[in-house]
Design a protein around this motif. Structure first.
Motif, PDB file in Angstrom:
ATOM      1  N   LEU A   9      17.150  -7.559  40.339  1.00  0.00           N
ATOM      2  CA  LEU A   9      16.274  -8.431  39.559  1.00  0.00           C
ATOM      3  C   LEU A   9      16.287  -8.005  38.093  1.00  0.00           C
ATOM      4  O   LEU A   9      16.257  -6.812  37.793  1.00  0.00           O
ATOM      5  CB  LEU A   9      14.847  -8.386  40.123  1.00  0.00           C
ATOM      6  N   GLY A  10      16.364  -8.973  37.206  1.00  0.00           N
ATOM      7  CA  GLY A  10      16.422  -8.673  35.775  1.00  0.00           C
ATOM      8  C   GLY A  10      17.843  -8.525  35.273  1.00  0.00           C
ATOM      9  O   GLY A  10      18.068  -8.342  34.081  1.00  0.00           O
ATOM     10  N   LYS A  11      18.825  -8.622  36.175  1.00  0.00           N
ATOM     11  CA  LYS A  11      20.233  -8.517  35.779  1.00  0.00           C
ATOM     12  C   LYS A  11      20.957  -9.817  36.113  1.00  0.00           C
ATOM     13  O   LYS A  11      20.655 -10.471  37.098  1.00  0.00           O
ATOM     14  CB  LYS A  11      20.925  -7.383  36.536  1.00  0.00           C
ATOM     15  N   VAL A  12      21.907 -10.175  35.282  1.00  0.00           N
ATOM     16  CA  VAL A  12      22.807 -11.284  35.603  1.00  0.00           C
ATOM     17  C   VAL A  12      23.884 -10.690  36.503  1.00  0.00           C
ATOM     18  O   VAL A  12      24.468  -9.657  36.186  1.00  0.00           O
ATOM     19  CB  VAL A  12      23.427 -11.892  34.323  1.00  0.00           C
ATOM     20  N   VAL A  13      24.118 -11.327  37.634  1.00  0.00           N
ATOM     21  CA  VAL A  13      25.031 -10.775  38.631  1.00  0.00           C
ATOM     22  C   VAL A  13      26.197 -11.740  38.884  1.00  0.00           C
ATOM     23  O   VAL A  13      25.988 -12.933  39.101  1.00  0.00           O
ATOM     24  CB  VAL A  13      24.299 -10.499  39.961  1.00  0.00           C
ATOM     25  N   VAL A  14      27.402 -11.182  38.856  1.00  0.00           N
ATOM     26  CA  VAL A  14      28.602 -11.907  39.270  1.00  0.00           C
ATOM     27  C   VAL A  14      29.004 -11.295  40.599  1.00  0.00           C
ATOM     28  O   VAL A  14      29.303 -10.104  40.685  1.00  0.00           O
ATOM     29  CB  VAL A  14      29.743 -11.758  38.242  1.00  0.00           C
ATOM     30  N   ALA A  45      26.048  -8.798  32.149  1.00  0.00           N
ATOM     31  CA  ALA A  45      26.259  -9.062  33.577  1.00  0.00           C
ATOM     32  C   ALA A  45      26.823  -7.841  34.297  1.00  0.00           C
ATOM     33  O   ALA A  45      27.569  -7.058  33.715  1.00  0.00           O
ATOM     34  CB  ALA A  45      27.215 -10.238  33.762  1.00  0.00           C
ATOM     35  N   VAL A  46      26.434  -7.714  35.570  1.00  0.00           N
ATOM     36  CA  VAL A  46      27.051  -6.708  36.433  1.00  0.00           C
ATOM     37  C   VAL A  46      27.921  -7.446  37.450  1.00  0.00           C
ATOM     38  O   VAL A  46      27.562  -8.524  37.919  1.00  0.00           O
ATOM     39  CB  VAL A  46      26.011  -5.813  37.156  1.00  0.00           C
ATOM     40  N   VAL A  47      29.070  -6.858  37.748  1.00  0.00           N
ATOM     41  CA  VAL A  47      30.042  -7.468  38.658  1.00  0.00           C
ATOM     42  C   VAL A  47      30.072  -6.680  39.963  1.00  0.00           C
ATOM     43  O   VAL A  47      30.064  -5.447  39.944  1.00  0.00           O
ATOM     44  CB  VAL A  47      31.456  -7.464  38.014  1.00  0.00           C
ATOM     45  N   ASP A 107      21.424 -15.585  37.918  1.00  0.00           N
ATOM     46  CA  ASP A 107      20.778 -15.193  36.663  1.00  0.00           C
ATOM     47  C   ASP A 107      19.760 -14.069  36.877  1.00  0.00           C
ATOM     48  O   ASP A 107      19.536 -13.627  38.014  1.00  0.00           O
ATOM     49  CB  ASP A 107      20.168 -16.411  35.942  1.00  0.00           C
ATOM     50  N   ALA A 108      19.151 -13.634  35.778  1.00  0.00           N
ATOM     51  CA  ALA A 108      18.241 -12.477  35.815  1.00  0.00           C
ATOM     52  C   ALA A 108      16.989 -12.732  36.661  1.00  0.00           C
ATOM     53  O   ALA A 108      16.331 -11.796  37.098  1.00  0.00           O
ATOM     54  CB  ALA A 108      17.850 -12.074  34.390  1.00  0.00           C
ATOM     55  N   GLU A 109      16.670 -14.004  36.920  1.00  0.00           N
ATOM     56  CA  GLU A 109      15.512 -14.335  37.766  1.00  0.00           C
ATOM     57  C   GLU A 109      15.907 -14.462  39.230  1.00  0.00           C
ATOM     58  O   GLU A 109      15.082 -14.789  40.078  1.00  0.00           O
ATOM     59  CB  GLU A 109      14.853 -15.651  37.305  1.00  0.00           C
ATOM     60  N   GLY A 110      17.182 -14.265  39.520  1.00  0.00           N
ATOM     61  CA  GLY A 110      17.650 -14.352  40.899  1.00  0.00           C
ATOM     62  C   GLY A 110      18.050 -15.762  41.325  1.00  0.00           C
ATOM     63  O   GLY A 110      18.224 -16.024  42.511  1.00  0.00           O
ATOM     64  N   MET A 111      18.197 -16.674  40.365  1.00  0.00           N
ATOM     65  CA  MET A 111      18.595 -18.053  40.667  1.00  0.00           C
ATOM     66  C   MET A 111      20.121 -18.196  40.611  1.00  0.00           C
ATOM     67  O   MET A 111      20.755 -17.688  39.686  1.00  0.00           O
ATOM     68  CB  MET A 111      17.986 -19.028  39.640  1.00  0.00           C
ATOM     69  N   LEU A 112      20.661 -18.906  41.580  1.00  0.00           N
ATOM     70  CA  LEU A 112      22.095 -19.195  41.585  1.00  0.00           C
ATOM     71  C   LEU A 112      22.364 -20.213  40.488  1.00  0.00           C
ATOM     72  O   LEU A 112      21.806 -21.305  40.493  1.00  0.00           O
ATOM     73  CB  LEU A 112      22.509 -19.748  42.952  1.00  0.00           C
ATOM     74  N   ARG A 113      23.215 -19.848  39.528  1.00  0.00           N
ATOM     75  CA  ARG A 113      23.477 -20.724  38.382  1.00  0.00           C
ATOM     76  C   ARG A 113      24.826 -21.422  38.462  1.00  0.00           C
ATOM     77  O   ARG A 113      25.012 -22.480  37.861  1.00  0.00           O
ATOM     78  CB  ARG A 113      23.402 -19.921  37.081  1.00  0.00           C
TER      79      ARG A 113
END
Length: 139
Positions: A9-14, A45-47, A107-113
């Protein structure tokens, strides 16, 4: 690190799913994410790479390619099923279950973008990076 939604949470994740360590397409894809790792980090972003291989296989794959990001060993296919990437494939004339090469941007809120399914490796990492950068700097 334990891979949990709370930890991210709080991170953009790939999150990229790939069929198997040490195969030609998966190696190329991993190397492209490696080569753009700093660009992803600069964009916040973290991959994570995900496959059904175990940690021993992942550690070797990671070491061989000098990957600067984590590989998730989804040996029980929990993440694979959560994201719906396990598909029936035909290999050597036999039906087998395999992972469809797919990438998800969270995204950082945990939503699939964004999601890319059944992708070809060529040019894919550039496309994902652009989507990450667009998240950070909306037009």
């Amino acid at each position: 690190m334990k891979f949990t939604p709370q930890a991210l949470l709080g991170k953009v994740v790939v999150l990229y799913f790939y069929p198997k360590d040490n195969t030609p397409g998966c190696t190329t894809e991993a190397m492209q994410f490696r080569d753009h790792h700093q660009d992803f980090a600069d964009a916040g972003a973290v991959v994570f790479g995900v496959s059904r291989d175990n940690m021993v296989s992942h550690d070797k794959f990671k070491q061989t390619l000098e990957l600067p990001f984590e590989l998730v060993a989804d040996t029980e296919e929990k993440l694979c099923h959560m994201f719906g990437v396990v598909k029936n494939k035909i290999m050597y004339g036999k039906k087998v279950k395999g992972i469809e090469r797919s990438t998800f941007l969270i995204d950082a809120e945990g939503m699939l973008r964004a999601e890319w399914r059944g992708i070809k490796v060529a040019g894919h990492v550039d496309e994902v990076l652009k989507a990450v950068q667009d998240l950070k700097n909306p037009v």
